[in-house]
Design an enzyme around this catalytic site. Structure first.
Site, PDB file in Angstrom:
ATOM      1  N   LYS A  79       0.858  -1.192   0.000  1.00 40.76           N
ATOM      2  CA  LYS A  79       0.000   0.000   0.000  1.00 40.76           C
ATOM      3  C   LYS A  79       0.887   1.232   0.000  1.00 40.76           C
ATOM      4  CE  LYS A  79      -3.933   1.988   2.578  1.00 40.76           C
ATOM      5  NZ  LYS A  79      -4.881   1.787   3.683  1.00 40.76           N
ATOM      6  N   SER A 154      -9.718   1.788   2.622  1.00 39.29           N
ATOM      7  CA  SER A 154      -8.848   2.549   1.755  1.00 39.29           C
ATOM      8  C   SER A 154      -7.770   1.707   1.068  1.00 39.29           C
ATOM      9  CB  SER A 154      -8.165   3.649   2.560  1.00 39.29           C
ATOM     10  OG  SER A 154      -7.323   3.075   3.555  1.00 39.29           O
ATOM     11  N   SER A 178      -9.985  -0.541   6.900  1.00 43.28           N
ATOM     12  CA  SER A 178      -9.406  -0.400   5.558  1.00 43.28           C
ATOM     13  C   SER A 178      -8.693  -1.615   4.990  1.00 43.28           C
ATOM     14  CB  SER A 178      -8.440   0.779   5.524  1.00 43.28           C
ATOM     15  OG  SER A 178      -9.161   1.948   5.276  1.00 43.28           O
TER      16      SER A 178
HETATM   17  N1  GLN Z   1     -13.249   4.011   5.965  1.00 42.28           N
HETATM   18  C1  GLN Z   1     -12.671   4.469   7.186  1.00 42.28           C
HETATM   19  C2  GLN Z   1     -12.308   5.923   7.069  1.00 42.28           C
HETATM   20  O1  GLN Z   1     -12.591   6.469   6.070  1.00 42.28           O
HETATM   21  C3  GLN Z   1     -11.480   3.636   7.551  1.00 42.28           C
HETATM   22  C4  GLN Z   1     -10.255   4.019   6.859  1.00 42.28           C
HETATM   23  C5  GLN Z   1      -9.067   3.216   7.262  1.00 42.28           C
HETATM   24  O2  GLN Z   1      -9.184   2.179   7.941  1.00 42.28           O
HETATM   25  N2  GLN Z   1      -7.892   3.709   6.909  1.00 42.28           N
HETATM   26  O3  GLN Z   1     -11.761   6.504   7.932  1.00 42.28           O
END
Ligand code: GLN
Length: 492
Positions: A79, A154, A178
């Site tokens: 990532k 994400s 995410s």
């Molecule tokens: N979807 C969640 C957010 O937007 C989690 C994001 C993540 O785990 N980095 O914060």
């Protein structure tokens, strides 16, 4: 079977036996990238040249009889918020579009020392804020099962790459879901370790009390293998915990008879897609057939988790992202009028809408006069949520739940409605607030062919039990390793 389609476990065994070389595996993966990644768009940067050199040295390591690890010679993707020397680390943001770190993240160092082959850097929501990868400043990534749908986020690039076989496994990060949510959307395994199990050194911070790095893989055994390489204490991350790393892989097959599994009623409430619910309930019956004992349990503060998370995560983000000011590194706006204007214009031009929204929310929550009402209150509710889990875990070993209330949604469906996007994290966020380990394992498909994930949650540092239950479920359910059919470029 094409080499790119194999699991990490299978390739490891074949490499050890000398049946294939890392160079062959790596070439196969890059051929796959050339064939399908233009459509899927999982990668932000592809490092074929570097990967082939690393593959050769992995082969050399085996030829010479030097010590190897399960990832020696295996092509893995990262990532794009994991710092890598020699490869850009953009965090999905214009702010860091040309940023080349001076150092490797600890997980990257560990992978390199273990002899892994790094294929490149994977797309993500900007600064890991989002649930669809639509917030990437560069491009959207497609769900390999349906190109009209998001891969989740994400870590959408990390999960789409594993699903489309353009990496044998990848690393993602999970602050509020995410890793698990995009893993469920893409039909792969995604694991969030206990907070403190894996070093965050060199991970570009979003919300430091929640962020955790974890594996994204084709199978549970692969997750166990990859976690063993990246887990463990690191003095460069003061929150990394100094407890021994068990043999996750070696213990997978121990049986699960008599293990107690709790089913929280709050996770099966309104808004849960009936097909998701049916698949998860079937999964519970299969685990019961394997000898696990089920009980209905309650996590009464679940309803407050999303609000709590979006106060704490934004507060931490507003502080973490203060460093992007155009002075130290990263993007700087041109033609500005003095220092203040340079700061303002740099941040106005460098950050996307969602990141700005979070910085503003977080700054507001932390501001004098509101701190007690919002930030302190959210910390108190976080404790209540953690206690809910403690109580359930006093009598149970594992909690089972869906990962996300729905399967993958269409591009554009939620992007203009932040609240509905935030609410899709409702089943993953509590785990981060409590710092627990959890995994998403494929548990079937909807009638229209979209993957569904089953979430298993364990006590702090009980990754061994978590992976063991996940492995037994995977064997019975039989969904692991399924691949979408992708249109490849015509070969002449
Ligand atoms: N979807 C969640 C957010 O937007 C989690 C994001 C993540 O785990 N980095 O914060």
């Amino acid at each position: 079977m094409e080499l790119y389609n194999c699991s990490l476990e299978e390739l490891w065994q074949r490499l050890e036996k000398g049946e294939v070389s890392s160079l062959e595996v790596t070439r196969s993966v890059f051929k796959r990238i050339a064939d399908v990644d233009e459509t899927i768009a999982a990668y932000l940067e592809i490092d074929e040249k570097g990967a082939l050199i690393q593959a050769e040295s992995a082969d050399e390591r085996r030829r010479k009889g030097d010590a190897t690890t399960p990832v020696t010679g295996i092509p893995l993707g990262l990532k794009d918020l994991l710092s890598t020397v020699g490869l850009k680390t953009t965090c999905g943001s214009k702010m860091l579009a040309d940023y080349r770190p001076e150092y490797d993240a600890t997980v990257v160092t560990r992978l390199r020392e273990a002899g892994a082959v790094i294929t490149g850097k994977l797309n993500m929501d900007e600064f890991a804020m989002g649930s669809s990868t639509e917030n990437s400043a560069f491009k959207p990534t497609c769900n390999p099962w349906d190109s009209g749908r998001v891969p989740g986020g994400s870590s959408g690039g990390s999960t789409a790459a594993v699903a489309s076989a353009t990496a044998i496994a990848t690393l993602g990060s999970d602050t509020g879901g995410s890793i698990r949510q995009p893993a469920s959307f893409c039909g792969v395994v995604g694991m969030k370790p206990t907070y403190g199990r894996v070093s965050r050194y060199g991970l570009i911070a979003f919300a430091s009390s929640l962020d955790q790095i974890g594996p994204v893989t084709l199978t549970v055994a692969d997750a166990a293998l990859l976690l063993s390489v990246i887990a463990g204490h690191d003095e460069r991350d003061s929150t990394s915990v100094n407890t021994p790393v068990p043999d996750y892989y070696g213990n997978l097959k121990q049986d699960i008879k008599g293990l107690k599994i709790g089913v929280p009623k709050e996770y099966f409430g309104a808004g849960l897609d009936p097909e998701v619910e049916a698949a998860v309930r079937l999964g519970c019956r299969q685990l019961a057939d394997a000898g696990a004992q089920f009980a209905d349990v309650s996590l009464p503060h679940t309803d407050y988790a999303v609000a709590t998370y979006y106060l704490l995560a934004t507060a931490e983000a507003s502080s973490n992202l203060a460093r992007y000011d155009g002075v130290k590194y990263g993007f700087r706006a041109e033609n500005t009028d003095g220092l203040l204007d340079m700061y303002r214009t740099t941040r106005a031009q460098g950050f996307g809408d969602e990141v700005k929204r979070r910085i503003m929310l977080g700054t507001y929550a932390l501001s004098a006069g509101y701190y007690d009402a919002y930030y302190r209150k959210a910390q108190q509710v976080r404790t209540l949520i953690t206690r809910d889990f403690d109580e359930v875990f006093a009598d149970n070993d594992i909690i089972v739940a869906p990962v996300c209330p729905t399967p993958a949604f269409a591009f554009g469906e939620k992007i203009d409605d932040p609240l509905s996007m935030y609410l899709s994290d409702i089943l993953t966020i509590p785990v981060n607030l409590a710092g627990l380990p959890a995994i998403s394992v494929p548990c079937g498909f909807t009638k229209s062919g979209l993957p569904i994930g089953l979430q298993l949650i364990a006590k702090p540092f009980a990754e061994e039990t978590l992976l063991r239950v996940a492995w037994h479920y995977e064997q019975m359910a039989g969904w692991a390793g399924r691949r979408p059919e992708l249109v490849t470029k015509a070969v002449n």
